[in-house]
Design a protein around this motif. Structure first.
Motif, mmCIF file in Angstrom:
data_model
loop_
_atom_site.group_PDB
_atom_site.id
_atom_site.type_symbol
_atom_site.label_atom_id
_atom_site.label_comp_id
_atom_site.label_asym_id
_atom_site.label_seq_id
_atom_site.Cartn_x
_atom_site.Cartn_y
_atom_site.Cartn_z
ATOM 1 N N LEU A 77 -1.772 9.876 -5.875
ATOM 2 C CA LEU A 77 -2.115 8.530 -6.319
ATOM 3 C C LEU A 77 -2.018 7.608 -5.109
ATOM 4 C CD1 LEU A 77 -2.627 6.283 -8.460
ATOM 5 C CD2 LEU A 77 -0.138 6.189 -8.776
ATOM 6 N N ALA A 78 -3.148 6.988 -4.731
ATOM 7 C CA ALA A 78 -3.197 6.036 -3.624
ATOM 8 C C ALA A 78 -3.418 4.646 -4.192
ATOM 9 C CB ALA A 78 -4.322 6.398 -2.656
ATOM 10 N N LEU A 79 -2.650 3.659 -3.702
ATOM 11 C CA LEU A 79 -2.703 2.312 -4.272
ATOM 12 C C LEU A 79 -2.737 1.234 -3.197
ATOM 13 C CD1 LEU A 79 0.142 3.801 -5.797
ATOM 14 C CD2 LEU A 79 -0.769 2.298 -7.526
ATOM 15 N N VAL A 80 -3.476 0.168 -3.494
ATOM 16 C CA VAL A 80 -3.437 -1.069 -2.710
ATOM 17 C C VAL A 80 -3.274 -2.225 -3.688
ATOM 18 C CG1 VAL A 80 -4.784 -2.680 -1.296
ATOM 19 C CG2 VAL A 80 -4.824 -0.225 -0.774
ATOM 20 N N SER A 113 3.315 -7.454 -5.955
ATOM 21 C CA SER A 113 2.594 -6.326 -5.361
ATOM 22 C C SER A 113 3.537 -5.172 -5.058
ATOM 23 C CB SER A 113 1.844 -6.762 -4.106
ATOM 24 O OG SER A 113 2.728 -7.274 -3.131
ATOM 25 N N ASP A 114 4.746 -5.504 -4.605
ATOM 26 C CA ASP A 114 5.731 -4.457 -4.322
ATOM 27 C C ASP A 114 6.149 -3.745 -5.600
ATOM 28 O OD1 ASP A 114 7.525 -3.298 -2.179
ATOM 29 O OD2 ASP A 114 9.013 -3.881 -3.668
ATOM 30 N N MET A 115 6.341 -4.504 -6.674
ATOM 31 C CA MET A 115 6.683 -3.890 -7.959
ATOM 32 C C MET A 115 5.593 -2.930 -8.405
ATOM 33 S SD MET A 115 8.301 -7.105 -10.121
ATOM 34 C CE MET A 115 8.436 -6.136 -11.651
ATOM 35 N N VAL A 134 0.850 -1.188 0.000
ATOM 36 C CA VAL A 134 0.000 0.000 0.000
ATOM 37 C C VAL A 134 0.885 1.237 0.000
ATOM 38 C CG1 VAL A 134 -0.141 -0.071 2.542
ATOM 39 C CG2 VAL A 134 -1.904 1.182 1.229
ATOM 40 N N GLY A 135 0.391 2.316 -0.605
ATOM 41 C CA GLY A 135 1.156 3.554 -0.597
ATOM 42 C C GLY A 135 0.358 4.709 -1.167
ATOM 43 N N ALA A 136 0.842 5.923 -0.893
ATOM 44 C CA ALA A 136 0.247 7.137 -1.457
ATOM 45 C C ALA A 136 1.387 8.035 -1.911
ATOM 46 C CB ALA A 136 -0.630 7.846 -0.432
ATOM 47 N N PHE A 137 1.257 8.592 -3.100
ATOM 48 C CA PHE A 137 2.343 9.322 -3.739
ATOM 49 C C PHE A 137 1.817 10.643 -4.300
ATOM 50 C CE2 PHE A 137 2.964 4.798 -3.929
ATOM 51 C CZ PHE A 137 4.284 4.608 -3.557
ATOM 52 N N GLU A 138 2.656 11.685 -4.252
ATOM 53 C CA GLU A 138 2.264 13.017 -4.721
ATOM 54 C C GLU A 138 3.082 13.395 -5.941
ATOM 55 O OE1 GLU A 138 2.197 17.637 -3.042
ATOM 56 O OE2 GLU A 138 2.163 15.942 -1.642
ATOM 57 N N LEU A 143 4.668 2.184 -9.936
ATOM 58 C CA LEU A 143 3.635 3.145 -10.330
ATOM 59 C C LEU A 143 3.719 4.410 -9.480
ATOM 60 C CD1 LEU A 143 0.609 0.734 -10.891
ATOM 61 C CD2 LEU A 143 1.867 1.981 -12.644
ATOM 62 N N GLY A 144 4.001 4.233 -8.191
ATOM 63 C CA GLY A 144 4.124 5.394 -7.316
ATOM 64 C C GLY A 144 5.274 6.293 -7.732
#
Length: 249
Positions: free
Chosen positions: A31-34, A48-50, A20-24, A55-56
């Motif tokens: 961009l928020a991703l799970v 999933s880590d890739m 999971v992560g969120a990127f600006e 993308l982030g």
């Protein structure tokens, strides 16, 4: 705009294959991703880590400022990332057959683009109404759509874990996207099926509508409830609350 997230291994699995992560990006958009990894000896966590890290990082380098451009960008990057996961899986025997689901939200000033591939989900709570935005790419959901089983039967179907679309595994990777409006007070939930398989929508809604609880505590409570129900899978929860004005934090 507030964003909080957490990920937990659950009560059964030894390894957490969720990411999971969120990127600006350079324009201050988020961009928020799970992602929920699957397949291979170590492949799930690698795939999933890739997906999340690549993308982030690539999003942070963009100046995307509207949903039209964002949609085209994401479609293209999903294809590139799918190829990268397939190539990595071909290189290492332990990673053969790896793949990952993906659900993400691209957040702009008054709109968001919600996208998914697989069965990780996005929901929205607005004015007390809680609804699923995404549609699962799964075998049982196809049965539901054809009227062969009910939504209730789908929850306990023996093949409920069969995913019909993923990043990796197949050369065909297509993300579904839709644009939704943002209103003050909206809460968006992105999650892996480790939450939704354990906690029903009504319980999730009850936790999210509680105005006396912080967003951080809502996030923790959702994970706790999934673990109390058995925690049979990794559990990942990302919450976004739309406030008036200000940059995401």
């Amino acid at each position: 705009m507030q964003i909080v997230y957490t990920s937990d291994v659950g009560k059964v699995r030894k390894v957490n294959e969720d990411r999971v992560g969120a990127f600006e990006n350079k324009k201050g958009h988020i961009l928020a991703l799970v992602a929920d990894g699957l397949g291979g000896h170590l492949g799930g966590e690698v795939a999933s880590d890739m997906a999340v890290s690549h993308l982030g990082y690539l999003f942070e380098e963009t100046s995307l400022d509207n949903v039209t451009d964002a949609s085209e960008w994401l479609k293209g990057q999903v294809v590139v990332e799918n190829d990268s996961i397939l190539q990595r899986a071909d290189q290492y025997q332990d990673l053969a057959g790896m793949g990952t689901t993906l659900v993400c939200a691209l957040l702009f000033t008054d709109k968001a683009m919600i996208s998914n591939i697989g069965d990780s989900r996005a929901y929205r709570l607005r004015d007390g109404n809680f609804e699923q935005i995404t549609e699962d790419h799964s075998y049982v959901n196809e049965l539901v759509k054809r009227g062969e089983i009910s939504k209730e039967e789908a929850k306990h179907h023996p093949h409920k874990n069969i995913i019909t679309r993923t990043l990796g595994i197949s050369k065909q990777a297509k993300v579904d996207s839709q644009v939704v409006s943002l209103q003050q007070g909206d809460i968006f939930l992105l999650c892996s099926d480790g939450l939704t398989n354990m906690v029903d929508d009504l319980k999730i809604q009850t936790i999210l509508v509680d105005e006396t609880t912080s967003l951080e505590n809502k996030c923790s409570e959702l994970v706790d409830q999934a673990n109390l129900a058995g925690g049979s899978d990794n559990i990942t929860v990302l919450l976004i609350k739309v406030d008036q004005g200000g940059k995401p934090k």
